[in-house]
Design a protein around this motif. Structure first.
Motif, PDB file in Angstrom:
ATOM      1  N   ASP A 223       0.741  -1.255   0.160  1.00 41.76           N
ATOM      2  CA  ASP A 223       0.151   0.021  -0.017  1.00 41.76           C
ATOM      3  C   ASP A 223       0.902   1.197  -0.106  1.00 41.76           C
ATOM      4  OD1 ASP A 223       1.128  -0.457   2.559  1.00 41.76           O
ATOM      5  OD2 ASP A 223      -0.714   0.318   3.609  1.00 41.76           O
ATOM      6  N   ALA A 224       2.008   1.227  -0.800  1.00 43.66           N
ATOM      7  CA  ALA A 224       3.020   2.301  -0.625  1.00 43.66           C
ATOM      8  C   ALA A 224       2.459   3.440  -1.294  1.00 43.66           C
ATOM      9  CB  ALA A 224       4.108   1.926  -1.138  1.00 43.66           C
ATOM     10  N   VAL A 225       2.857   4.628  -0.540  1.00 40.77           N
ATOM     11  CA  VAL A 225       2.438   6.048  -1.209  1.00 40.77           C
ATOM     12  C   VAL A 225       3.594   6.204  -2.343  1.00 40.77           C
ATOM     13  CG1 VAL A 225       1.452   6.960   0.671  1.00 40.77           C
ATOM     14  CG2 VAL A 225       3.945   7.274   0.515  1.00 40.77           C
ATOM     15  N   SER A 226       3.404   7.042  -3.146  1.00 41.74           N
ATOM     16  CA  SER A 226       4.304   7.486  -4.238  1.00 41.74           C
ATOM     17  C   SER A 226       4.148   8.982  -4.655  1.00 41.74           C
ATOM     18  CB  SER A 226       3.910   6.643  -5.416  1.00 41.74           C
ATOM     19  OG  SER A 226       5.235   6.799  -6.557  1.00 41.74           O
ATOM     20  N   GLY A 227       5.322   9.617  -4.897  1.00 36.21           N
ATOM     21  CA  GLY A 227       5.352  10.824  -5.440  1.00 36.21           C
ATOM     22  C   GLY A 227       5.331  11.726  -4.100  1.00 36.21           C
ATOM     23  N   GLN A 228       5.749  11.404  -3.024  1.00 34.41           N
ATOM     24  CA  GLN A 228       5.960  12.172  -1.726  1.00 34.41           C
ATOM     25  C   GLN A 228       7.529  12.804  -1.636  1.00 34.41           C
ATOM     26  OE1 GLN A 228       3.086  12.465   0.430  1.00 34.41           O
ATOM     27  NE2 GLN A 228       2.337  11.638  -1.448  1.00 34.41           N
ATOM     28  N   PHE A 229       7.383  13.870  -0.983  1.00 33.83           N
ATOM     29  CA  PHE A 229       8.613  14.616  -0.498  1.00 33.83           C
ATOM     30  C   PHE A 229       8.591  14.594   1.101  1.00 33.83           C
ATOM     31  CE2 PHE A 229      11.328  18.740  -0.897  1.00 33.83           C
ATOM     32  CZ  PHE A 229      12.232  18.013  -0.380  1.00 33.83           C
ATOM     33  N   VAL A 230       9.464  13.865   1.809  1.00 30.99           N
ATOM     34  CA  VAL A 230       9.389  13.699   3.049  1.00 30.99           C
ATOM     35  C   VAL A 230      10.695  13.732   3.902  1.00 30.99           C
ATOM     36  CG1 VAL A 230       7.409  12.275   3.081  1.00 30.99           C
ATOM     37  CG2 VAL A 230       9.653  11.204   3.051  1.00 30.99           C
ATOM     38  N   GLU A 231      10.547  14.375   4.988  1.00 28.07           N
ATOM     39  CA  GLU A 231      11.919  14.574   5.980  1.00 28.07           C
ATOM     40  C   GLU A 231      11.588  13.894   7.073  1.00 28.07           C
ATOM     41  OE1 GLU A 231      13.037  18.602   6.048  1.00 28.07           O
ATOM     42  OE2 GLU A 231      11.110  19.188   6.595  1.00 28.07           O
ATOM     43  N   PRO A 232      12.511  13.903   8.222  1.00 28.58           N
ATOM     44  CA  PRO A 232      11.984  13.340   9.548  1.00 28.58           C
ATOM     45  C   PRO A 232      10.884  14.121   9.996  1.00 28.58           C
ATOM     46  CG  PRO A 232      14.527  13.247   9.236  1.00 28.58           C
ATOM     47  CD  PRO A 232      13.954  14.058   8.040  1.00 28.58           C
ATOM     48  N   GLY A 233      10.959  15.167   9.909  1.00 25.81           N
ATOM     49  CA  GLY A 233       9.649  15.888  10.591  1.00 25.81           C
ATOM     50  C   GLY A 233       8.305  15.715   9.888  1.00 25.81           C
ATOM     51  N   GLY A 234       8.184  14.947   8.871  1.00 29.54           N
ATOM     52  CA  GLY A 234       7.301  14.840   7.993  1.00 29.54           C
ATOM     53  C   GLY A 234       7.166  15.434   6.673  1.00 29.54           C
ATOM     54  N   THR A 235       6.094  15.700   5.938  1.00 29.38           N
ATOM     55  CA  THR A 235       6.024  16.054   4.542  1.00 29.38           C
ATOM     56  C   THR A 235       6.859  17.338   4.240  1.00 29.38           C
ATOM     57  OG1 THR A 235       3.975  14.857   4.213  1.00 29.38           O
ATOM     58  CG2 THR A 235       4.455  16.185   2.556  1.00 29.38           C
ATOM     59  N   THR A 236       7.587  17.448   3.391  1.00 32.78           N
ATOM     60  CA  THR A 236       8.083  18.722   2.913  1.00 32.78           C
ATOM     61  C   THR A 236       7.304  19.261   1.824  1.00 32.78           C
ATOM     62  OG1 THR A 236      10.503  17.604   3.572  1.00 32.78           O
ATOM     63  CG2 THR A 236      10.336  19.627   2.283  1.00 32.78           C
TER      64      THR A 236
END
Length: 243
Positions: free
Chosen positions: A228-241
């Motif tokens: 069920d993987a998401v795709s097209g995300q930009f993330v960092e340790p604190g959450g979505t960037t």
């Protein structure tokens, strides 16, 4: 995503965060291919992970040498006939990089040639192998410095980090993520940009506040996402960037 027989290629895996990503994947039972342009260092990294009980092999791969990229893809095709995980970690900085008014255009070209063009070339070469996997994951190592929103926000702690070549290269990597995720929609391949955080490595002059072990956790998490993987995300340790 069952990981007993997964095969992962990690570029720039002979040191720093790349080596730690490879180590954590190996600990998860993944066969890790240590992508490195330096034969001696790459072989030593593979031997180190093997001595720790992981499964690791060295494979020569230089992002500025397209023949080495094609040769690496052919080796993986011959030996494994598929690739489950691609971690585009390899990247450079340049001492002559700087603000738009004074940063060396030649330095910017060198950085973009490696960080973006090289990453694009590796991704294109490995896509046929990723398509052979039941499910596949592409993790593009990005940076908060590649966010246009962050670069334009005076309240951001990164606002003053004006490195036109490096920042532009990571913004370009993010564009690769966005466009490739859209192109691969409906397939079993997920692609995401992951900023590991400010990590103490050679790349940062060891000025970060996170260890390589800490910085590797998020890229590894996205490399091992389930069905069920998401795709097209930009993330960092604190959450979505923000892009």
């Amino acid at each position: 995503m069952a990981n007993e027989t997964l095969i992962a290629l990690v570029t720039g895996a002979n040191k720093g965060i790349g080596l730690e990503i490879a180590r954590q994947l190996a600990r998860a039972g993944v066969l890790v291919l240590i992508g490195s342009r330096d034969v001696e260092r790459g072989s030593a990294a593979a031997a180190l992970l093997s001595s720790e009980g992981g499964r690791a092999k060295f494979i020569r791969l230089d992002l500025n040498d397209h023949s080495s990229i094609e040769a690496a893809a052919e080796t993986i095709r011959t030996e494994h006939n598929r690739l489950d995980i691609l971690v585009n970690n390899a990247g450079i900085v340049d001492a002559e990089d700087g603000p738009p008014s004074s940063g060396s255009p030649e330095a910017a070209r060198r950085i973009i040639d490696t960080n973006f063009i090289g990453t694009l070339a590796v991704t294109q070469a490995m896509l046929p192998l990723l398509r052979q996997a039941p499910t596949a994951r592409i993790v593009n190592l990005s940076s908060s410095l590649g966010s246009l929103t962050v670069n334009g926000d005076p309240n951001s702690p990164y606002y003053s980090a004006r490195l036109i070549g490096y920042n532009a290269s990571k913004a370009a990597v993010n564009m690769l993520t966005v466009q490739l995720a859209a192109e691969l929609r409906g397939t079993s391949i997920a692609v995401n940009s992951v900023s590991p955080g400010y990590v103490k490595t050679d790349l940062t002059g060891h000025t970060g506040f996170m260890t390589a072990e800490e910085g590797a956790r998020l890229p590894v998490k996205y490399a091992l996402l389930g069905e069920d993987a998401v795709s097209g995300q930009f993330v960092e340790p604190g959450g979505t960037t923000p892009w």
